[in-house]
Design a protein around this motif. Structure first.
Motif, PDB file in Angstrom:
ATOM      1  N   SER A 101      49.353  39.977  43.402  1.00  0.00           N
ATOM      2  CA  SER A 101      48.517  39.636  44.548  1.00  0.00           C
ATOM      3  C   SER A 101      49.037  38.364  45.208  1.00  0.00           C
ATOM      4  O   SER A 101      50.002  37.757  44.758  1.00  0.00           O
ATOM      5  CB  SER A 101      47.067  39.424  44.093  1.00  0.00           C
ATOM      6  OG  SER A 101      46.973  38.251  43.293  1.00  0.00           O
ATOM      7  N   GLN A 102      48.365  37.961  46.294  1.00  0.00           N
ATOM      8  CA  GLN A 102      48.779  36.748  47.005  1.00  0.00           C
ATOM      9  C   GLN A 102      48.274  35.483  46.340  1.00  0.00           C
ATOM     10  O   GLN A 102      48.632  34.372  46.743  1.00  0.00           O
ATOM     11  CB  GLN A 102      48.278  36.793  48.451  1.00  0.00           C
ATOM     12  CG  GLN A 102      46.786  36.493  48.631  1.00  0.00           C
ATOM     13  CD  GLN A 102      45.910  37.724  48.469  1.00  0.00           C
ATOM     14  OE1 GLN A 102      46.276  38.667  47.791  1.00  0.00           O
ATOM     15  NE2 GLN A 102      44.752  37.696  49.131  1.00  0.00           N
ATOM     16  N   TYR A 103      47.451  35.616  45.288  1.00  0.00           N
ATOM     17  CA  TYR A 103      46.848  34.437  44.675  1.00  0.00           C
ATOM     18  C   TYR A 103      47.819  33.731  43.733  1.00  0.00           C
ATOM     19  O   TYR A 103      48.517  34.368  42.949  1.00  0.00           O
ATOM     20  CB  TYR A 103      45.586  34.833  43.906  1.00  0.00           C
ATOM     21  CG  TYR A 103      44.551  35.500  44.784  1.00  0.00           C
ATOM     22  CD1 TYR A 103      44.014  34.832  45.882  1.00  0.00           C
ATOM     23  CD2 TYR A 103      44.121  36.802  44.523  1.00  0.00           C
ATOM     24  CE1 TYR A 103      43.072  35.434  46.704  1.00  0.00           C
ATOM     25  CE2 TYR A 103      43.178  37.413  45.343  1.00  0.00           C
ATOM     26  CZ  TYR A 103      42.662  36.732  46.425  1.00  0.00           C
ATOM     27  OH  TYR A 103      41.739  37.323  47.231  1.00  0.00           O
ATOM     28  N   ILE A 104      47.816  32.405  43.817  1.00  0.00           N
ATOM     29  CA  ILE A 104      48.685  31.599  42.942  1.00  0.00           C
ATOM     30  C   ILE A 104      47.897  30.877  41.859  1.00  0.00           C
ATOM     31  O   ILE A 104      48.489  30.252  40.976  1.00  0.00           O
ATOM     32  CB  ILE A 104      49.518  30.592  43.772  1.00  0.00           C
ATOM     33  CG1 ILE A 104      48.621  29.675  44.621  1.00  0.00           C
ATOM     34  CG2 ILE A 104      50.504  31.319  44.668  1.00  0.00           C
ATOM     35  CD1 ILE A 104      48.190  28.391  43.977  1.00  0.00           C
ATOM     36  N   ALA A 105      46.564  30.969  41.909  1.00  0.00           N
ATOM     37  CA  ALA A 105      45.738  30.280  40.916  1.00  0.00           C
ATOM     38  C   ALA A 105      44.362  30.933  40.860  1.00  0.00           C
ATOM     39  O   ALA A 105      43.906  31.543  41.834  1.00  0.00           O
ATOM     40  CB  ALA A 105      45.603  28.803  41.254  1.00  0.00           C
ATOM     41  N   TYR A 106      43.704  30.765  39.703  1.00  0.00           N
ATOM     42  CA  TYR A 106      42.381  31.353  39.493  1.00  0.00           C
ATOM     43  C   TYR A 106      41.442  30.334  38.850  1.00  0.00           C
ATOM     44  O   TYR A 106      41.843  29.600  37.936  1.00  0.00           O
ATOM     45  CB  TYR A 106      42.476  32.583  38.584  1.00  0.00           C
ATOM     46  CG  TYR A 106      43.184  33.755  39.221  1.00  0.00           C
ATOM     47  CD1 TYR A 106      42.488  34.751  39.897  1.00  0.00           C
ATOM     48  CD2 TYR A 106      44.572  33.866  39.133  1.00  0.00           C
ATOM     49  CE1 TYR A 106      43.146  35.830  40.470  1.00  0.00           C
ATOM     50  CE2 TYR A 106      45.244  34.926  39.707  1.00  0.00           C
ATOM     51  CZ  TYR A 106      44.516  35.913  40.373  1.00  0.00           C
ATOM     52  OH  TYR A 106      45.174  36.976  40.945  1.00  0.00           O
ATOM     53  N   TYR A 107      40.215  30.348  39.318  1.00  0.00           N
ATOM     54  CA  TYR A 107      39.151  29.543  38.725  1.00  0.00           C
ATOM     55  C   TYR A 107      38.417  30.365  37.663  1.00  0.00           C
ATOM     56  O   TYR A 107      38.269  31.581  37.802  1.00  0.00           O
ATOM     57  CB  TYR A 107      38.157  29.093  39.795  1.00  0.00           C
ATOM     58  CG  TYR A 107      38.704  28.067  40.763  1.00  0.00           C
ATOM     59  CD1 TYR A 107      38.558  26.704  40.520  1.00  0.00           C
ATOM     60  CD2 TYR A 107      39.371  28.459  41.923  1.00  0.00           C
ATOM     61  CE1 TYR A 107      39.057  25.754  41.403  1.00  0.00           C
ATOM     62  CE2 TYR A 107      39.871  27.521  42.816  1.00  0.00           C
ATOM     63  CZ  TYR A 107      39.708  26.179  42.547  1.00  0.00           C
ATOM     64  OH  TYR A 107      40.217  25.242  43.426  1.00  0.00           O
ATOM     65  N   VAL A 108      37.963  29.653  36.632  1.00  0.00           N
ATOM     66  CA  VAL A 108      37.237  30.301  35.536  1.00  0.00           C
ATOM     67  C   VAL A 108      35.946  29.521  35.297  1.00  0.00           C
ATOM     68  O   VAL A 108      35.952  28.284  35.312  1.00  0.00           O
ATOM     69  CB  VAL A 108      38.070  30.334  34.240  1.00  0.00           C
ATOM     70  CG1 VAL A 108      37.357  31.157  33.170  1.00  0.00           C
ATOM     71  CG2 VAL A 108      39.465  30.904  34.511  1.00  0.00           C
ATOM     72  N   ALA A 109      34.844  30.218  35.079  1.00  0.00           N
ATOM     73  CA  ALA A 109      33.563  29.563  34.851  1.00  0.00           C
ATOM     74  C   ALA A 109      33.426  29.142  33.395  1.00  0.00           C
ATOM     75  O   ALA A 109      33.816  29.884  32.485  1.00  0.00           O
ATOM     76  CB  ALA A 109      32.409  30.483  35.242  1.00  0.00           C
ATOM     77  N   GLU A 110      32.855  27.973  33.177  1.00  0.00           N
ATOM     78  CA  GLU A 110      32.617  27.478  31.814  1.00  0.00           C
ATOM     79  C   GLU A 110      31.183  27.786  31.387  1.00  0.00           C
ATOM     80  O   GLU A 110      30.272  27.843  32.204  1.00  0.00           O
ATOM     81  CB  GLU A 110      32.862  25.975  31.730  1.00  0.00           C
ATOM     82  CG  GLU A 110      31.889  25.150  32.551  1.00  0.00           C
ATOM     83  CD  GLU A 110      32.050  23.656  32.339  1.00  0.00           C
ATOM     84  OE1 GLU A 110      32.635  23.247  31.316  1.00  0.00           O
ATOM     85  OE2 GLU A 110      31.577  22.894  33.201  1.00  0.00           O
TER      86      GLU A 110
END
Length: 287
Positions: A101-110
């Motif tokens: 995909s075009q995404y270079i980073a992902y956020y994750v919930a704690e």
């Protein structure tokens, strides 16, 4: 596969469990801020790389790590010692890294774990942190006691979450740590009040939870009675009262933390640093 960085400082109580949760990857890098306890000794029992580097700040430590320790894989995940990787999250990280995909980073919930309970409501769950990204596309800058990411490309969010054991080393360690944090937050508060502003559009129409939360943070710095407002917001508006005894303790400690910040802001503004001249033999003889 992805590489996993683990950041540590005096984490002898947590490091083994953290590494074992991350061993789904065959490239684990422990970046230690020159611990004085058995953190490095314990980490060296595992098949991991251990690198020591003196701590300057959270943002600088992460940026130094990314610039100086080459990972085995293109995609990396940042894990802290009091956090855990889960099989479900790891599988989603692998899938995201392969997605083209075009995404270079992902956020994750704690999931904040406190006093053996998940503090779901008063922690603004889901509250996201940037954890998975393509190496070379993300850097970090300092903000208060923590850091903010700088991303060279589009970002997205993962569905799986990770547990964050905030009081696993005892309440005394939590209080000591937040006493140090409050000093950095006070300095950042003074800086923001003098040079920053509130992004009102992001507060109401932000594209993500991250943008809205940051705008709310900037607004909160300008509100009177911040400790009381924070307790009311967390305990009643967010529903911390439904998190039981642990929720009440969490909200109370957060209000206390806010009060410490305000006291140190006053100290920065009103108390000039004192410089005491060292006493020499000559001055002692005169006295």
């Amino acid at each position: 596969m992805i590489s996993i960085y683990i950041l540590t400082y005096n984490e002898e109580l947590d490091i083994a469990a953290c590494i074992e949760s991350a061993m789904l990857s065959d490239d684990i890098i422990v970046v230690d801020s020159c611990s004085s306890d058995r953190t490095v000794e314990i980490a060296n029992r595992y098949r991991v790389r251990v690198v020591e580097h003196a701590f300057e700040s959270h943002g600088r430590q992460r940026t130094w790590m990314l610039e100086n320790i080459q990972p085995k894989y293109d995609w990396v995940y940042i894990l802290e010692a009091d956090e855990r990787m889960t099989p479900e999250l790891f599988a989603e990280c692998i899938a995201a890294s392969k997605s083209n995909s075009q995404y270079i980073a992902y956020y994750v919930a704690e999931r904040v774990m406190f006093m053996n309970s998940w503090i779901r409501r008063s922690t603004q769950y889901p509250r996201y942190q940037l954890r998975l990204f393509r190496h070379g596309k993300v850097w970090f800058s300092d903000y208060g006691h923590t850091e903010r990411e700088v991303c060279d490309g589009a970002t997205s969010f993962l569905k799986e979450t990770y547990p964050h054991y905030t009081s696993g080393k005892g309440l005394s360690r939590w209080i000591d740590k937040h006493n140090r944090y409050s000093t950095d937050e006070a300095r950042e508060t003074v800086n923001q009040l003098q040079h920053g502003s509130v992004k009102w559009r992001d507060l109401f129409l932000g594209n993500s939870e991250v943008e809205r939360r940051r705008a709310l943070k900037d607004l909160s710095l300008r509100l009177p009675g911040r400790p009381i407002i924070r307790f009311i917001y967390m305990y009643f508006l967010l529903g911390g009262c439904l998190d039981g005894r642990a929720g009440f303790a969490w909200c109370t400690l957060q209000a206390f933390y806010e009060y410490l910040i305000l006291l140190k802001v006053w100290e920065i503004k009103n108390m000039a640093p004192t410089h005491t001249e060292p006493k020499t033999l000559e001055t002692l003889n005169k006295s």
